[in-house]
Motif scaffolding. Structure first.
Motif, PDB file in Angstrom:
ATOM      1  N   MET A 217       1.206  14.171   3.629  1.00 31.55           N
ATOM      2  CA  MET A 217       0.106  13.242   3.736  1.00 31.55           C
ATOM      3  C   MET A 217       0.069  12.296   2.539  1.00 31.55           C
ATOM      4  O   MET A 217      -0.391  11.162   2.683  1.00 31.55           O
ATOM      5  N   ALA A 218       0.552  12.730   1.401  1.00 34.93           N
ATOM      6  CA  ALA A 218       0.556  11.879   0.208  1.00 34.93           C
ATOM      7  C   ALA A 218       1.392  10.623   0.437  1.00 34.93           C
ATOM      8  O   ALA A 218       1.007   9.525   0.021  1.00 34.93           O
ATOM      9  N   VAL A 219       2.521  10.779   1.117  1.00 34.60           N
ATOM     10  CA  VAL A 219       3.390   9.622   1.377  1.00 34.60           C
ATOM     11  C   VAL A 219       2.661   8.608   2.251  1.00 34.60           C
ATOM     12  O   VAL A 219       2.699   7.402   1.993  1.00 34.60           O
ATOM     13  N   VAL A 220       1.977   9.076   3.284  1.00 37.12           N
ATOM     14  CA  VAL A 220       1.233   8.180   4.173  1.00 37.12           C
ATOM     15  C   VAL A 220       0.107   7.493   3.403  1.00 37.12           C
ATOM     16  O   VAL A 220      -0.092   6.278   3.522  1.00 37.12           O
ATOM     17  N   ALA A 221      -0.629   8.265   2.608  1.00 34.30           N
ATOM     18  CA  ALA A 221      -1.752   7.710   1.858  1.00 34.30           C
ATOM     19  C   ALA A 221      -1.289   6.627   0.888  1.00 34.30           C
ATOM     20  O   ALA A 221      -1.863   5.527   0.850  1.00 34.30           O
ATOM     21  N   TYR A 222      -0.271   6.924   0.103  1.00 33.41           N
ATOM     22  CA  TYR A 222       0.241   5.940  -0.853  1.00 33.41           C
ATOM     23  C   TYR A 222       0.875   4.747  -0.139  1.00 33.41           C
ATOM     24  O   TYR A 222       0.673   3.601  -0.541  1.00 33.41           O
ATOM     25  N   SER A 223       1.607   4.998   0.922  1.00 29.94           N
ATOM     26  CA  SER A 223       2.270   3.911   1.650  1.00 29.94           C
ATOM     27  C   SER A 223       1.254   2.937   2.229  1.00 29.94           C
ATOM     28  O   SER A 223       1.405   1.710   2.094  1.00 29.94           O
ATOM     29  N   LEU A 224       0.221   3.459   2.872  1.00 31.27           N
ATOM     30  CA  LEU A 224      -0.813   2.595   3.432  1.00 31.27           C
ATOM     31  C   LEU A 224      -1.506   1.796   2.331  1.00 31.27           C
ATOM     32  O   LEU A 224      -1.716   0.585   2.465  1.00 31.27           O
ATOM     33  N   ALA A 225      -1.834   2.445   1.239  1.00 34.41           N
ATOM     34  CA  ALA A 225      -2.509   1.752   0.147  1.00 34.41           C
ATOM     35  C   ALA A 225      -1.618   0.666  -0.462  1.00 34.41           C
ATOM     36  O   ALA A 225      -2.084  -0.440  -0.748  1.00 34.41           O
ATOM     37  N   VAL A 226      -0.345   0.956  -0.643  1.00 31.02           N
ATOM     38  CA  VAL A 226       0.582  -0.039  -1.194  1.00 31.02           C
ATOM     39  C   VAL A 226       0.707  -1.224  -0.237  1.00 31.02           C
ATOM     40  O   VAL A 226       0.642  -2.388  -0.666  1.00 31.02           O
ATOM     41  N   VAL A 227       0.861  -0.956   1.049  1.00 28.57           N
ATOM     42  CA  VAL A 227       0.980  -2.037   2.036  1.00 28.57           C
ATOM     43  C   VAL A 227      -0.284  -2.903   2.031  1.00 28.57           C
ATOM     44  O   VAL A 227      -0.206  -4.133   2.044  1.00 28.57           O
ATOM     45  N   LEU A 228      -1.453  -2.279   2.011  1.00 30.59           N
ATOM     46  CA  LEU A 228      -2.704  -3.044   1.992  1.00 30.59           C
ATOM     47  C   LEU A 228      -2.805  -3.909   0.735  1.00 30.59           C
ATOM     48  O   LEU A 228      -3.217  -5.070   0.801  1.00 30.59           O
ATOM     49  N   ASN A 229      -2.440  -3.345  -0.408  1.00 29.41           N
ATOM     50  CA  ASN A 229      -2.512  -4.112  -1.652  1.00 29.41           C
ATOM     51  C   ASN A 229      -1.492  -5.246  -1.678  1.00 29.41           C
ATOM     52  O   ASN A 229      -1.792  -6.354  -2.146  1.00 29.41           O
ATOM     53  N   LEU A 230      -0.298  -5.004  -1.161  1.00 29.04           N
ATOM     54  CA  LEU A 230       0.695  -6.085  -1.080  1.00 29.04           C
ATOM     55  C   LEU A 230       0.231  -7.175  -0.114  1.00 29.04           C
ATOM     56  O   LEU A 230       0.431  -8.365  -0.368  1.00 29.04           O
ATOM     57  N   PHE A 231      -0.403  -6.766   0.977  1.00 35.91           N
ATOM     58  CA  PHE A 231      -0.885  -7.734   1.948  1.00 35.91           C
ATOM     59  C   PHE A 231      -1.967  -8.627   1.349  1.00 35.91           C
ATOM     60  O   PHE A 231      -1.941  -9.846   1.520  1.00 35.91           O
ATOM     61  N   ILE A 232      -2.920  -8.044   0.628  1.00 34.91           N
ATOM     62  CA  ILE A 232      -3.984  -8.864   0.041  1.00 34.91           C
ATOM     63  C   ILE A 232      -3.423  -9.735  -1.080  1.00 34.91           C
ATOM     64  O   ILE A 232      -3.874 -10.863  -1.291  1.00 34.91           O
ATOM     65  N   LEU A 233      -2.413  -9.256  -1.779  1.00 34.32           N
ATOM     66  CA  LEU A 233      -1.734 -10.087  -2.784  1.00 34.32           C
ATOM     67  C   LEU A 233      -1.075 -11.280  -2.091  1.00 34.32           C
ATOM     68  O   LEU A 233      -1.198 -12.426  -2.551  1.00 34.32           O
ATOM     69  N   PHE A 234      -0.403 -11.047  -0.970  1.00 32.13           N
ATOM     70  CA  PHE A 234       0.207 -12.126  -0.192  1.00 32.13           C
ATOM     71  C   PHE A 234      -0.845 -13.143   0.262  1.00 32.13           C
ATOM     72  O   PHE A 234      -0.639 -14.357   0.156  1.00 32.13           O
TER      73      PHE A 234
END
Length: 120
Positions: free
Chosen positions: A1-18
């Motif tokens: 579950m840690a991989v999913v949690a971190y992956s989703l958070a990283v994707v969301l943060n990269l998306f808002i940065l974009f």
């Protein structure tokens, strides 16, 4: 579950940065995508861009250097922005589809991300 949690958070943060960078480089097309295409004040659009880019960078930094719980608290707090964006789009004549399909849905996903990070 840690991989999913971190992956989703990283994707969301990269998306808002974009999104933030897009508002800085192409403010008028970005405003149309946001849901308020009639906006003509470049300065305010660039302010939104800077805000969003900053949110993305801070979220990534917290995940990298402070861990899941700090990232979770950040995501919980930052969910206020897309909730507010929902209201702004609706108040300024934007479509309900954009308000709820983009902004409100984003808030829900950010809250899910916070919950996953709290569970790690």
């Amino acid at each position: 579950m840690a991989v999913v949690a971190y992956s989703l958070a990283v994707v969301l943060n990269l998306f808002i940065l974009f999104i933030g960078v897009r508002f800085l480089l192409q403010p008028f097309p970005a405003a149309a995508g946001y849901g308020v295409p009639g906006t003509q004040d470049r300065a305010y659009l660039e302010i939104k861009g800077l805000r969003d880019a900053t949110f993305g960078i801070v979220g990534l930094v917290l995940l990298a250097f402070a861990g899941a719980h700090a990232g979770a608290w950040f995501m919980l707090a930052v969910a206020i922005a897309p909730l507010g964006d929902t209201v702004i789009v609706l108040r300024h004549g934007g479509s309900k589809a954009v308000a709820f399909g983009i902004h409100f849905a984003t808030a829900v996903v950010v809250l899910v991300s916070a919950g996953l990070l709290f569970a790690v």
